[in-house]
Structures are given as structure tokens and as C-alpha cells.
Design a protein around this motif. Structure first.
Motif, PDB file in Angstrom:
ATOM      1  N   ASP A  57       7.154   0.938  -2.844  1.00 13.54           N
ATOM      2  CA  ASP A  57       8.022   0.762  -1.719  1.00 13.54           C
ATOM      3  C   ASP A  57       7.170   0.046  -0.552  1.00 13.54           C
ATOM      4  O   ASP A  57       7.594  -0.991   0.078  1.00 13.54           O
ATOM      5  CB  ASP A  57       8.531   1.784  -1.036  1.00 13.54           C
ATOM      6  N   ILE A  58       6.266   0.701  -0.268  1.00 19.58           N
ATOM      7  CA  ILE A  58       5.255   0.066   0.736  1.00 19.58           C
ATOM      8  C   ILE A  58       5.108  -1.160   0.368  1.00 19.58           C
ATOM      9  O   ILE A  58       4.961  -2.537   1.269  1.00 19.58           O
ATOM     10  CB  ILE A  58       3.850   1.127   0.805  1.00 19.58           C
ATOM     11  N   LYS A 113       6.210   5.870  -6.450  1.00 24.17           N
ATOM     12  CA  LYS A 113       7.490   5.438  -5.728  1.00 24.17           C
ATOM     13  C   LYS A 113       6.981   4.813  -4.472  1.00 24.17           C
ATOM     14  O   LYS A 113       7.359   3.687  -3.893  1.00 24.17           O
ATOM     15  CB  LYS A 113       8.601   6.188  -5.749  1.00 24.17           C
ATOM     16  N   LEU A 114       6.312   5.596  -3.772  1.00 26.57           N
ATOM     17  CA  LEU A 114       5.996   5.265  -2.362  1.00 26.57           C
ATOM     18  C   LEU A 114       5.008   4.049  -2.360  1.00 26.57           C
ATOM     19  O   LEU A 114       5.158   3.232  -1.364  1.00 26.57           O
ATOM     20  CB  LEU A 114       5.167   6.662  -1.720  1.00 26.57           C
ATOM     21  N   THR A 135       4.480   9.396  -5.474  1.00 31.45           N
ATOM     22  CA  THR A 135       3.441   8.764  -4.997  1.00 31.45           C
ATOM     23  C   THR A 135       3.664   7.255  -5.572  1.00 31.45           C
ATOM     24  O   THR A 135       3.217   6.269  -4.609  1.00 31.45           O
ATOM     25  CB  THR A 135       2.045   9.302  -5.527  1.00 31.45           C
ATOM     26  N   ASP A 183      -2.644   6.426   5.638  1.00 33.30           N
ATOM     27  CA  ASP A 183      -1.981   5.862   6.491  1.00 33.30           C
ATOM     28  C   ASP A 183      -1.477   4.506   6.028  1.00 33.30           C
ATOM     29  O   ASP A 183      -2.418   3.845   5.559  1.00 33.30           O
ATOM     30  CB  ASP A 183      -3.051   5.838   7.660  1.00 33.30           C
ATOM     31  N   ILE A 184      -0.266   3.956   6.090  1.00 33.18           N
ATOM     32  CA  ILE A 184       0.230   3.003   5.388  1.00 33.18           C
ATOM     33  C   ILE A 184      -0.439   1.643   6.118  1.00 33.18           C
ATOM     34  O   ILE A 184      -0.969   0.761   5.351  1.00 33.18           O
ATOM     35  CB  ILE A 184       1.908   2.958   5.759  1.00 33.18           C
ATOM     36  N   ASP A 185      -0.431   1.857   7.400  1.00 27.77           N
ATOM     37  CA  ASP A 185      -1.117   0.471   8.127  1.00 27.77           C
ATOM     38  C   ASP A 185      -2.847   0.324   7.661  1.00 27.77           C
ATOM     39  O   ASP A 185      -3.125  -0.795   7.220  1.00 27.77           O
ATOM     40  CB  ASP A 185      -1.563   0.774   9.361  1.00 27.77           C
ATOM     41  N   ALA A 228       7.544  -3.503   0.421  1.00 23.64           N
ATOM     42  CA  ALA A 228       8.179  -3.854   2.083  1.00 23.64           C
ATOM     43  C   ALA A 228       7.012  -4.907   2.615  1.00 23.64           C
ATOM     44  O   ALA A 228       7.537  -5.775   3.618  1.00 23.64           O
ATOM     45  CB  ALA A 228       7.872  -2.716   2.806  1.00 23.64           C
ATOM     46  N   PHE A 229       5.716  -4.892   2.180  1.00 26.59           N
ATOM     47  CA  PHE A 229       4.949  -6.069   2.665  1.00 26.59           C
ATOM     48  C   PHE A 229       5.004  -7.242   1.688  1.00 26.59           C
ATOM     49  O   PHE A 229       3.778  -7.952   1.798  1.00 26.59           O
ATOM     50  CB  PHE A 229       3.603  -5.269   2.746  1.00 26.59           C
TER      51      PHE A 229
END
Lengths: 618, 123
Positions: free
Chosen positions: B20-21, B16-17, B14, B108-110, B24-25
């Protein structure tokens, strides 16, 4: 009727019977015996009087004999010497010998001397003419020359009392004959003589001529038999007097007089008195014994029975079977009490066993509750633990899908999409399982509040509307006009969950172009919401199982995203939490179906309290 | 977008996730894997925002949040709670502990980015 009254009646009846029996025995045995004795006594008295009269006659005969068997008389009857009369037949002869009549008759039947004398008036009276008639006729009184016999008895003459006569032949002093005539001495047996006789014998005596006696009315019932000359008739005339009668023969041996005596019935009276005393004594004894019997019965039985009954009643009313009855002695009542005690003890044991079992059950219930709670906690834990890896899976798949790390080829995109869909399904499962577990453990607390029916249904429909439209379905809402502005008290989130679960099912199982109709109306005092569709329908067998957990309707059409199998089960639990009902109607496969549920309109507050109790684990 | 974000998360994947998110932003990321580290990084790293996992070994996310919010030096840093616990009322607990927002796992990523960016407006 109580035992007490029954026993009193029994005692009274018993003693009454004893009294009556005794009375009968006394009356018929004792009194009859006494009457027999009385009769015997009276008979003896009659005989005694008879004998006394005989004795008087004998005395008179002796006096007569003194004169008849005397040389002077012998000479006088022959020579008729007047000096004999002057010397011997003076007034004192009559008074001393109590004679009323003296007749000297010579052998030719001619009266040499005759004189009648009234002893009361002390003067000579005329010899009754009938005497002469009878003497001339009755040869038995006139003694012949050879006769030596005595004739004695009563001579009845009209107008005079019965005359006691003794007739003797006149002989010499040494009793040798031949007889020169007849000497007759007579005594009037009048009232004075009867009184004398009564005084001597202490018996009231009457002497009546046989003719008068038999013709008198009062004695009509007394009939002397002709044969038995010595017959004595005894007859009580009333309770006070008993009479006895016998016939006395006259000088001609005919029934001339009736001797009657009257006696007081002293024996009979004594007997009656004795019977009365006996009965009074026995009655008293009966009353005393009866009282003692009643008191003893009361003391020994009835009052103890009553106490026993009271104690049993008290135990029965209080329901305290630990109570016991006091038992004293070794009789039937004590044994009854002891047996009741044994019964109570047995009941006590049963109750103890029951309460012990109840305790075990209580423990089992608590254990079951704890186990259920542990299950819920376990599921909650599992749910949490599952979410963490799921977060990474979903998030990373999303990152891939969003192409942050480069464009995916077609197959890769397809797989990423599949991963996301499967993850989403898995998440739904986790959520539903957790929800169900929480509801079953009673851990959910409803957040009741007041909402408009229109708003509740409208907002729920809005959530699924997009899916329906996307699938090409006609989703319509029909709310009854009268409840458009009505409020209902529910847990909004739960209500929506019910609605969404049901509507999602309808959308899922209805082909494009079909209809889904949501209705709401007040029916029988409750809010009834219906979700009807023109979908695949449900067979009757499936209708029975459709609310079971993990039950999924067989769907021939492929490509539908699978459900969790928990949606209807959850909806059912949630409706029940709102004190409502849920059911399904379908005419069968291919004919659509209609799910309905009710929500109480006015019991909102109670629902809230009820679920609070559930939440507290009660 | 810019800003330094402290990610507090004990689960490696988690973490790591999230990293990364955020990368990425275009956010910068510092990390902590338990409550104690989280408090230390909040003070030393001076992040613009913290995403806080609530279930942490040792000092829990709630306790760490309270410490950070009670420290005048770190009090101003917005904290977004990330919970895996679906239990009702969890959001209220974390808000009471001092969190500024709440996101539940899986997220949810968004939506996550939307929440973060609302605290970190573009300069």
C-alpha cells in the motif's frame, strides 16, 4: 622443654635420689654396725691382753710358789745358811725365771736376802730404795706367820719400769706353816716385755702410769669412772687407728697403770671400701638402666611421637587430608595415630560432601545461567515477534494519518494519533525490556572508545533540547573549565542512553518555566555528571525505590505520556557497567531533584575487559 | 516516482502495508513470501529494487540476498534489508550479506520512502 629432656631429667633425678638414699643407708646402718663390731673386737683385744698379763702374773706366782713352799727355803729363812744362797740364788736363777728382784724377809721383817739384777746387762744392781720404803709401809706385802695368801700385782717405783711382784709366805714343801717369812719375786715390766707381749698378741700395747695417763693432754677426753674398775674405753683416734684403754690395778688395788692398745681400723676400712664398691656398682647399674630407659623411651615413645608429629605437620602443611599415619602396635601412641586417622577420614568425608555440594551448586549455577539465557532468548524472540505486528499497526496508522486514503474526521484523526502514541509507547517498552534482559544476561558488550567530554554531553543534550524548548524549560549545561578538553573512554551509545534517560525524566517532571541544569566535573578522581531540575521532586521513600524496574513516580498531573518504568533501572545498569555509581538527591516533593552518576576516568580499559568477560558468560 | 519494487515479506499484514505504501508513492510492486520465491522473482520480474525481510521461512533473507547478489543477472539490483531484530550488529550482518541499506521494523514511512528513492532517482 621437650618431653625428651623432661624424661631424661626425671630419670637422672630418680637415680640420683636412689643413690643418695643408698649412700645414707650404707653410711649410717652398715658403717655404724661395723664400728660396733670394731669396738667389740677392740674390747675383746683389751680383755685378752689383760688376761695375758694375768696369765704372766700367775706363771710368776707359780715360780714363786715353787721357792716359797720348799723345805730348803723354810730352813734357810730360819738358819740363814749361806750355802742355800750359794747353791740356789745364782745368776741362772734370775735369767731362767726372768726375775729382776728377789727378796727374802724373815718373820721379824728383816731382809735375809735381797738382790736386784739387770737381765740385759747380766749384773747385779742396787735394789731401788723406794722398794724398801714401800715394803716397810705396805703390810700387805709382808706375810704374817698365819698368812697363807698370795699377793701379786704391779709395784710402781719412780725411775723404774712397773715391777710385777708376787709375794708369798714361806712354808714347808707340803704347804704347812707356820710361815717363817715372806718371799718376793719381782720382774721389771719394761719395753722388752711389752714388745714380747705385743708379738704374742699381735697388738700394739702401751702401759702408762695412771698418773701420767690422766695428766697427758692427748687423753684428756678419756675419763675413767671411779666406780667401774673394769671399765674399758674404746676410742678411734683417726680413720686408721682405734685405741682401747683399761685400768690395771697395782698391788694395793689402786688404779696404778693404764693398759692401752692400738689397732688398725681394718674392719672400718673394709666397710668403707665395701660402701664405695656398692655405690660404684649401683651407680654403674643406674647409668646402664638410665641409658636403657632413655633409649627405650626414645624407641617406644619419643621418636614415634616425633615421627607422628612430623607426619601430622606434613599433612597440615600440604593440606592433603588424604594422607594417613602409619600405626604399629597397640599402645597409646598407636591409638593416637589411629584417632588422628579417624579424624582425617572424617575430614575427608566432610570435604567430599562439600565438594559434592559445590558440584551441585555448580550445576545449579549453570542451570540458572542457562535459564537466564533462555529467558533472554525468549525475550529477544518475544521482542521480535511483537515488532512484526507493531510494524503493521504503526505503518497503517501512519498511512491513515497521511490521508492517502481520504480525509479523516476529527474523531478518526484523534484515534489514529492515539494508536500511534500507544504503539510508540509499546515499542519503547519492548526495546527497554530487551535492553534490560540483555544487560542482566551479560550479553551486552560495551564498545569502548575515547570521546571528548564536551562532545559527549553536548550531543546528548542536543537530542532532548528540542523537547525541553518545546515545553518552555531552560536547559543549560555547565562543564568545569579544566575538563572542557578532556577525553573519557566510554561506550558512546550507552553513555548517551544514560544521559537521555535522566534528562528526559527531568524534562518530563518539570513544569514549564522551570530549569534543567546539566553539570560535569572531576570529583575524587572520577567524572561526575549531574542533572538537576526544579521539578516535582522525590520523597525519601521513593528515592529508595526509584531505580527498581517498572517503578513509576506517582504523578498528580494528568496528560503526561507514561514512561516505561525502566529508564532509571536501565541507566543504573549501564552506569554500573562503566564501573560507576548513580544516585538521586531531592529535598522532597516540590523541591526538585538531582540525579548524578560517575564514570571512571582511568579504568576504561579494565571496564572493557570486564564486560568482555561478562559477554562471554563467565 | 516510478520503478518496479520486489517486496519480500512473509507476514501478510506487513506485506499488505508495504504494498500500500509503495503503491501510494506510485511504485509498481511484485511480491514474494519466501526466500525461494524471492530469488525466482528477482530473476524473472527484473525489479529495480528489492525490500527483503530477513526472517523468512525456508531460505532466509540473508541466504536469498547472497544468491541474488551472486547472480550476475540480478547482482545490480539494490536490496534494502528490513529486520525486526533489534539486536545490535544486525545492520552489519545484513550489509555483509550484500544488502545495500537497512531499515528496522517498525519503520517510519517517510524514512523508508526516502531510502528507496535514494536508489531510484526520478528519470
Amino acid at each position: 622443654m621437650t618431653i625428651r629432656s623432661k624424661s631424661i631429667v626425671a630419670i637422672v633425678l630418680t637415680f640420683t635420689c636412689i643413690l643418695v638414699t643408698l649412700f645414707m643407708i650404707c653410711r649410717f646402718l652398715l658403717l655404724n654396725n661395723l664400728i660396733a663390731i670394731e669396738t667389740q673386737n677392740t674390747r675383746q683385744d683389751v680383755e685378752r691382753i689383760e688376761k695375758t698379763i694375768g696369765y704372766i702374773t700367775t706363771n710368776l706366782a707359780h715360780a714363786t710358789a715353787d721357792w716359797a713352799y720348799w723345805d730348803d727355803t723354810y730352813n734357810f729363812i730360819q738358819n740363814k745358811d749361806p750355802s742355800y744362797i750359794e747353791t740356789n740364788l745364782v745368776e741362772s736363777t734370775f735369767t731362767d725365771l726372768e726375775l729382776n728382784l728377789i727378796l727374802f724377809i724373815d718373820k721379824d721383817g728383816i731382809a735375809v736376802y735381797s738382790k736386784a739384777f739387770d737381765l740385759d746387762l747380766k749384773k747385779e744392781i742396787q735394789v731401788p730404795s723406794e722398794v724398801w720404803t714401800q715394803i716397810s709401809e705396805g703390810n700387805t706385802l709382808i706375810k704374817s706367820a698365819s698368812s697363807t695368801s698370795e699377793t701379786s700385782g704391779f709395784l710402781l717405783v719412780d725411775g723404774f719400769p712397773p715391777i710385777l711382784l708376787v709375794s708369798l709366805p714361806i712354808l714347808t714343801s707340803d704347804d704347812t706353816g707356820p710361815s717363817q717369812g715372806t718371799l718376793i719375786f719381782g720382774r721389771f715390766f719394761d719395753a722388752k716385755n711389752l714388745d714380747q707381749l705385743s708379738n704374742i698378741t699381735s697388738v700394739s700395747i702401751s702401759l702408762t702410769t695412771y698418773k701420767d695417763f690422766t695428766s697427758r693432754n692427748g687423753y684428756a677426753s678419756i675419763n675413767f669412772s671411779a666406780k667401774n674398775e673394769n671399765e674399758i674405753i674404746i676410742k678411734p683416734i683417726n680413720d686408721d687407728t682405734i685405741t682401747g684403754y683399761t685400768v690395771i690395778h697395782d698391788v694395793y688395788k689402786n688404779a696404778g697403770l693404764v693398759l692401752g692398745i692400738e689397732l688398725p681400723r681394718s674392719i672400718y676400712h673394709e666397710g668403707q671400701k665395701s660402701i664405695t664398691y656398692i655405690l660404684i656398682s649401683i651407680s654403674s647399674v643406674c647409668v646402664v638402666f638410665g641409658l636403657i630407659a632413655v633409649i627405650e623411651a626414645e624407641k617406644q615413645g619419643l621418636s614415634r611421637l616425633k615421627r607422628l608429629a612430623n607426619t601430622v605437620e606434613r599433612i597440615a602443611n600440604s593440606g592433603k587430608i588424604s594422607g594417613r599415619i602409619s600405626t604399629v602396635g597397640k599402645d597409646e601412641i598407636s591409638s593416637l595415630g589411629a584417632n588422628i586417622n579417624r579424624m582425617l577420614a572424617s575430614m575427608q568425608r566432610s570435604e567430599d560432601a562439600i565438594s559434592e555440594r559445590a558440584e551441585h551448586l555448580q550445576v545449579a549455577v549453570v542451570e540458572a545461567q542457562l535459564a537466564n539465557q533462555a529467558k533472554t532468548e525468549f525475550l529477544s524472540g518475544v521482542s521480535h515477534e511483537l515488532r512484526t505486528p507493531l510494524t503493521a499497526i504503526i505503518g497503517m496508522a501512519q498511512l491513515l494519518q497521511k490521508k492517502y486514503y481520504g480525509v479523516l474526521n476529527e474523531k478518526q484523526s484523534e484515534y489514529v494519533q492515539d494508536i500511534l502514541e500507544s504503539s510508540s509507547h509499546l515499542l519503547s517498552l519492548i526495546n527497554d525490556v530487551l535492553d534490560l534482559a540483555k544487560i542482566e544476561a551479560g550479553k551486552t558488550k560495551l564498545e569502548m572508545d575515547q570521546y571528548s567530554i564536551r562532545e559527549l554531553i553536548g550531543s546528548s543534550v542536543l537530542i532532548v533540547k528540542e523537547n525541553a524548548v518545546k515545553k518552555g524549560l531552560h536547559l543549560t549545561v555547565e562543564i568545569a573549565e579544566e575538563i572542557l578538553n578532556q577525553n573519557v573512554v566510554v561506550d558512546k551509545r550507552r553513555f548517551r542512553q544514560i544521559m537521555i534517560n535522566l534528562m528526559s525524566n527531568s524534562i518530563k517532571f518539570t513544569e514549564p518555566g522551570g530549569k534543567v541544569v546539566v553539570t560535569a566535573a572531576i570529583k575524587r578522581g572520577v567524572l561526575e555528571v549531574g542533572i538537576a531540575d526544579t521539578g516535582i521532586g522525590i520523597s525519601p521513600e521513593e528515592q529508595e525505590k526509584i531505580f527498581d524496574a517498572f517503578y513509576q513516580v506517582y504523578s498528580g498531573t494528568t496528560g503526561k505520556s507514561p514512561g516505561t518504568g525502566l529508564g532509571l533501572s536501565l541507566a543504573k545498569r549501564l552506569v554500573e557497567q562503566h564501573d560507576g555509581k548513580i544516585w538521586v538527591e531531592s529535598e522532597g516533593i516540590g523541591k526538585g531533584s538531582c540525579f548524578s552518576f560517575t564514570i571512571s576516568l582511568n579504568l576504561a580499559k579494565q571496564v572493557s575487559e570486564g564486560s568482555e568477560k561478562k559477554a562471554l558468560g563467565e | 516516482m516510478s520503478g518496479l519494487i520486489l517486496v519480500v515479506e512473509d507476514d501478510e499484514k506487513t506485506l499488505k502495508l508495504l504494498r500500500d505504501i509503495l503503491l501510494a508513492f506510485s511504485y509498481k510492486v511484485i511480491e514474494a513470501t519466501d526466500g525461494k520465491q524471492a530469488v525466482k522473482q528477482a530473476i524473472e520480474g527484473k525489479p529495480d529494487l528489492i525490500t527483503m525481510d530477513m526472517q523468512l521461512p525456508g531460505i532466509s533473507g540473508i541466504d536469498a540476498t547472497r544468491m541474488i547478489k551472486s547472480n550476475p543477472g540480478t547482482r545490480h539490483i539494490p536490496i534494502i534489508a528490513i529486520t525486526a531484530d533489534a539486536m545490535k550488529g544486525q545492520d552489519r550482518v545484513v550489509i555483509e550479506a550484500g544488502c545495500d541499506a537497512h531499515v528496522s521494523k517498525p519503520f517510519d514511512i517517510d524514512k523508508l520512502i526516502e531510502k528507496i528513492s535514494s536508489f531510484l532517482p526520478d528519470d
